[in-house]
Design a protein around this motif. Structure first.
Motif, PDB file in Angstrom:
ATOM      1  N   THR A 283       0.842  -1.197   0.000  1.00 42.57           N
ATOM      2  CA  THR A 283       0.000   0.000   0.000  1.00 42.57           C
ATOM      3  C   THR A 283       0.876   1.246   0.000  1.00 42.57           C
ATOM      4  O   THR A 283       1.761   1.387   0.851  1.00 42.57           O
ATOM      5  N   ILE A 284       0.625   2.125  -0.941  1.00 42.64           N
ATOM      6  CA  ILE A 284       1.284   3.426  -0.987  1.00 42.64           C
ATOM      7  C   ILE A 284       0.208   4.466  -0.698  1.00 42.64           C
ATOM      8  O   ILE A 284      -0.720   4.645  -1.483  1.00 42.64           O
ATOM      9  N   HIS A 285       0.330   5.119   0.440  1.00 42.43           N
ATOM     10  CA  HIS A 285      -0.744   5.983   0.915  1.00 42.43           C
ATOM     11  C   HIS A 285      -0.770   7.333   0.190  1.00 42.43           C
ATOM     12  O   HIS A 285       0.182   7.712  -0.501  1.00 42.43           O
ATOM     13  N   SER A 286      -1.848   8.059   0.373  1.00 37.02           N
ATOM     14  CA  SER A 286      -2.134   9.268  -0.397  1.00 37.02           C
ATOM     15  C   SER A 286      -0.992  10.284  -0.338  1.00 37.02           C
ATOM     16  O   SER A 286      -0.391  10.507   0.715  1.00 37.02           O
ATOM     17  N   GLY A 287      -0.722  10.888  -1.499  1.00 39.45           N
ATOM     18  CA  GLY A 287       0.259  11.957  -1.572  1.00 39.45           C
ATOM     19  C   GLY A 287       1.696  11.516  -1.581  1.00 39.45           C
ATOM     20  O   GLY A 287       2.600  12.364  -1.623  1.00 39.45           O
ATOM     21  N   ALA A 288       1.960  10.227  -1.549  1.00 42.40           N
ATOM     22  CA  ALA A 288       3.341   9.733  -1.553  1.00 42.40           C
ATOM     23  C   ALA A 288       3.912   9.774  -2.967  1.00 42.40           C
ATOM     24  O   ALA A 288       3.183   9.750  -3.961  1.00 42.40           O
ATOM     25  N   THR A 289       5.247   9.833  -3.042  1.00 37.37           N
ATOM     26  CA  THR A 289       5.958   9.825  -4.317  1.00 37.37           C
ATOM     27  C   THR A 289       7.005   8.722  -4.313  1.00 37.37           C
ATOM     28  O   THR A 289       7.785   8.602  -3.357  1.00 37.37           O
ATOM     29  N   VAL A 290       7.019   7.927  -5.370  1.00 38.91           N
ATOM     30  CA  VAL A 290       8.054   6.911  -5.575  1.00 38.91           C
ATOM     31  C   VAL A 290       8.941   7.406  -6.710  1.00 38.91           C
ATOM     32  O   VAL A 290       8.485   7.557  -7.848  1.00 38.91           O
ATOM     33  N   CYS A 291      10.204   7.673  -6.415  1.00 44.21           N
ATOM     34  CA  CYS A 291      11.105   8.245  -7.410  1.00 44.21           C
ATOM     35  C   CYS A 291      11.445   7.232  -8.505  1.00 44.21           C
ATOM     36  O   CYS A 291      11.347   6.021  -8.308  1.00 44.21           O
ATOM     37  N   ALA A 292      11.864   7.744  -9.639  1.00 45.33           N
ATOM     38  CA  ALA A 292      12.155   6.918 -10.803  1.00 45.33           C
ATOM     39  C   ALA A 292      13.171   5.827 -10.478  1.00 45.33           C
ATOM     40  O   ALA A 292      14.135   6.044  -9.752  1.00 45.33           O
ATOM     41  N   GLY A 293      12.928   4.635 -11.009  1.00 38.91           N
ATOM     42  CA  GLY A 293      13.848   3.524 -10.853  1.00 38.91           C
ATOM     43  C   GLY A 293      13.837   2.841  -9.505  1.00 38.91           C
ATOM     44  O   GLY A 293      14.627   1.927  -9.275  1.00 38.91           O
ATOM     45  N   SER A 294      12.936   3.233  -8.637  1.00 39.48           N
ATOM     46  CA  SER A 294      12.903   2.667  -7.281  1.00 39.48           C
ATOM     47  C   SER A 294      12.121   1.358  -7.251  1.00 39.48           C
ATOM     48  O   SER A 294      11.295   1.088  -8.124  1.00 39.48           O
ATOM     49  N   GLY A 295      12.403   0.557  -6.227  1.00 40.18           N
ATOM     50  CA  GLY A 295      11.674  -0.681  -6.020  1.00 40.18           C
ATOM     51  C   GLY A 295      11.045  -0.690  -4.636  1.00 40.18           C
ATOM     52  O   GLY A 295      11.752  -0.714  -3.628  1.00 40.18           O
ATOM     53  N   VAL A 296       9.729  -0.640  -4.582  1.00 38.64           N
ATOM     54  CA  VAL A 296       9.015  -0.545  -3.308  1.00 38.64           C
ATOM     55  C   VAL A 296       8.696  -1.948  -2.809  1.00 38.64           C
ATOM     56  O   VAL A 296       8.008  -2.712  -3.477  1.00 38.64           O
ATOM     57  N   MET A 297       9.212  -2.274  -1.616  1.00 44.26           N
ATOM     58  CA  MET A 297       9.011  -3.593  -1.016  1.00 44.26           C
ATOM     59  C   MET A 297       8.042  -3.567   0.163  1.00 44.26           C
ATOM     60  O   MET A 297       7.535  -4.599   0.573  1.00 44.26           O
ATOM     61  N   ASN A 298       7.829  -2.367   0.733  1.00 40.93           N
ATOM     62  CA  ASN A 298       6.987  -2.237   1.918  1.00 40.93           C
ATOM     63  C   ASN A 298       6.038  -1.056   1.746  1.00 40.93           C
ATOM     64  O   ASN A 298       6.217  -0.221   0.850  1.00 40.93           O
ATOM     65  N   ASP A 299       5.044  -0.976   2.623  1.00 45.43           N
ATOM     66  CA  ASP A 299       4.092   0.124   2.568  1.00 45.43           C
ATOM     67  C   ASP A 299       4.811   1.469   2.696  1.00 45.43           C
ATOM     68  O   ASP A 299       5.844   1.587   3.362  1.00 45.43           O
ATOM     69  N   VAL A 300       4.231   2.492   2.060  1.00 48.15           N
ATOM     70  CA  VAL A 300       4.794   3.842   2.089  1.00 48.15           C
ATOM     71  C   VAL A 300       3.790   4.773   2.755  1.00 48.15           C
ATOM     72  O   VAL A 300       2.609   4.788   2.396  1.00 48.15           O
ATOM     73  N   GLU A 301       4.264   5.555   3.722  1.00 43.82           N
ATOM     74  CA  GLU A 301       3.400   6.465   4.474  1.00 43.82           C
ATOM     75  C   GLU A 301       2.872   7.579   3.576  1.00 43.82           C
ATOM     76  O   GLU A 301       3.484   7.953   2.578  1.00 43.82           O
ATOM     77  N   ALA A 302       1.747   8.155   3.985  1.00 37.98           N
ATOM     78  CA  ALA A 302       1.147   9.269   3.249  1.00 37.98           C
ATOM     79  C   ALA A 302       2.124  10.442   3.170  1.00 37.98           C
ATOM     80  O   ALA A 302       2.777  10.800   4.154  1.00 37.98           O
ATOM     81  N   GLY A 303       2.234  11.025   1.980  1.00 38.84           N
ATOM     82  CA  GLY A 303       3.046  12.207   1.788  1.00 38.84           C
ATOM     83  C   GLY A 303       4.544  11.981   1.732  1.00 38.84           C
ATOM     84  O   GLY A 303       5.303  12.922   1.526  1.00 38.84           O
ATOM     85  N   LYS A 304       4.995  10.758   1.880  1.00 41.18           N
ATOM     86  CA  LYS A 304       6.422  10.472   1.939  1.00 41.18           C
ATOM     87  C   LYS A 304       6.996  10.288   0.529  1.00 41.18           C
ATOM     88  O   LYS A 304       6.313   9.822  -0.377  1.00 41.18           O
ATOM     89  N   THR A 305       8.263  10.654   0.356  1.00 43.94           N
ATOM     90  CA  THR A 305       8.985  10.420  -0.894  1.00 43.94           C
ATOM     91  C   THR A 305      10.030   9.343  -0.655  1.00 43.94           C
ATOM     92  O   THR A 305      10.849   9.464   0.265  1.00 43.94           O
TER      93      THR A 305
END
Length: 335
Positions: A283-305
Motif C-alpha cells: 500500500t502506498i498511501h495518499s500523496g506519496a511519491t516513488v522516485c524513478a527507478g525505485s523498487g518498493v518492497m513495503n508500505d509507504v506512508e502518506a506524503g512520503k517520498t
C-alpha cells in the motif's frame, strides 16, 4: 494554420504583457529552435541565457523573473509557465482525424449492442454482445470492445486498443494506441507433481473511472476475482503495467515503464516515477511519491517520498549514496 497577435494571446492567458511585437505568432517552439513567428517559454532561470540568441518573438515567463524583452519582442508574465503553455498549445492543437461516416461499414457491431447518440466507430472495429457505448464515444479503426463492457460518454479510444469482456469504463477517458484493458491477470501455481504450472482463472473485471488517460501499449489486467480499479483522474504513461486486483485512488500518476504487481493499493494523488516497480500486496498511501527507478518492497506512508532499491526515505537514501562516494574517495586516497 491559425495565427495570433501577442495581445490576443495575452488576453487568453490573462498575463502581464511586457514589450510588444508586430510579428504574428503561428505556434509555440523550444527556445533554441524557435523562428521569428514562434512564442517560446522560459520555465526556469537556467534558460535565460538562451533568450538573447533565440529568434522567438515572444516568451512566457514567470512573474518572479526579471528580464528585458528586447526590440520588437515581448514577454508575457504568468503565475505558472507550464499551465499557461498548456492553454497556449490548445490554441494551436491540430484537428483530430475526420470520420466521413459515423459508423464505418466494415465495423462489426453486435445486434444487442447499445450505441449512444453521436458515437463514431472506425473501420474494422468490433463491438461485442451487450456492449453499451455512451454518448459521443469515439472508437478509431481497429478497436475491439468485447461482450458486456460499458464505455462512458465522450471517451476516446485510439487504434489497436482491446477492451475485454465485462469491463466498466468511465466518461471522458482517453486510451491511446494499443492499450490492453482486462487481459488475464498473471496467476500460476506449481502442479502437485512439480512437472508444470496450473493457470489460476481470472474471473474479475476492470473498472476505470472518469477522466482517466492511459498511454500507448499500457496494460490493466482484470482481477482474479472482483475488480482491478483505476480511480477518477488518473494519468498513466506509455508502457505501464497494472496487475490484477490493484486499486488506484484518484488523480494518481504513473510514468513510463513503471508497474504495479498484484493487489497493490495506491491512495489519492500518488506519483510513481519512471521504471519504478511496486511489490504485490503493498500500500502506498495518499500523496506519496516513488522516485524513478525505485523498487518498493513495503508500505509507504502518506506524503512520503521514497527512493532507491529497495526504496526508503529519499533523504536517507541520498545520504547513504553521499557516504558511499566519500568512502570511494577515501579508498583512492589511501591506495
Amino acid at each position: 494554420m491559425p495565427s495570433y497577435s501577442i495581445r490576443e494571446i495575452n488576453t487568453i492567458l490573462k498575463g502581464e504583457l511586457i514589450g510588444d511585437t508586430t510579428q504574428k505568432i503561428e505556434g509555440p517552439e523550444e527556445i533554441q529552435k524557435a523562428s521569428t513567428n514562434h512564442i517560446t517559454l522560459i520555465g526556469s532561470t537556467k534558460y535565460l541565457k538562451y533568450w538573447a540568441a533565440s529568434k522567438a518573438c515572444a516568451t512566457l515567463i514567470d512573474f518572479n523573473v526579471d528580464m528585458e524583452p528586447g526590440d520588437n519582442r515581448a514577454l508575457i508574465k504568468v503565475k505558472n509557465v507550464d499551465l499557461a503553455m498548456a492553454e497556449l498549445l490548445k490554441l494551436f492543437n491540430p484537428a483530430t482525424p475526420v470520420f466521413d461516416i459515423d459508423i464505418h461499414p466494415t465495423a462489426v457491431v453486435h445486434e444487442t449492442a447499445k450505441i449512444g447518440d453521436g458515437c463514431k466507430i472506425g473501420a474494422n472495429c468490433y463491438i461485442g454482445k451487450d456492449v453499451a457505448l455512451g454518448k459521443g464515444v469515439t472508437l478509431y479503426p481497429n478497436v475491439c470492445v468485447f461482450d458486456e463492457t460499458s464505455v462512458g460518454d465522450s471517451t476516446i479510444i485510439w487504434s489497436g486498443t482491446v477492451i475485454r469482456e465485462r469491463c466498466m469504463i468511465g466518461s471522458h477517458c482517453i486510451f491511446h494506441s494499443n492499450v490492453s484493458i482486462g487481459a488475464d491477470g498473471f496467476g500460476y501455481r506449481p502442479c502437485d507433481d512439480g512437472k508444470g504450472l496450473v493457470k489460476i482463472p481470472q474471473i474479475g473485471n476492470v473498472i476505470i473511472g472518469h477522466d482517466v488517460e492511459i498511454g500507448a501499449n499500457s496494460c490493466v489486467d482484470r482481477g482474479k476475482f472482483s475488480a482491478t480499479i483505476v480511480g477518477d483522474g488518473c494519468k498513466i504513461d506509455n508502457l505501464v503495467q497494472i496487475a490484477h486486483n490493484s486499486i488506484m485512488g484518484r488523480s494518481c500518476i504513473m510514468a513510463g515503464h513503471s508497474g504495479l504487481a498484484g493487489s497493490v493499493t495506491l491512495g489519492d494523488g500518488v506519483i510513481i516515477g519512471g521504471s519504478a516497480s511496486i511489490k504485490d500486496h503493498t500500500t502506498i498511501h495518499s500523496g506519496a511519491t516513488v522516485c524513478a527507478g525505485s523498487g518498493v518492497m513495503n508500505d509507504v506512508e502518506a506524503g512520503k517520498t521514497v527512493l532507491g532499491y529497495p526504496a526508503q526515505d529519499a533523504r536517507d537514501m541520498l545520504k547513504q549514496w553521499a557516504a558511499v562516494r566519500q568512502l570511494v574517495k577515501c579508498k583512492k586516497t589511501v591506495s
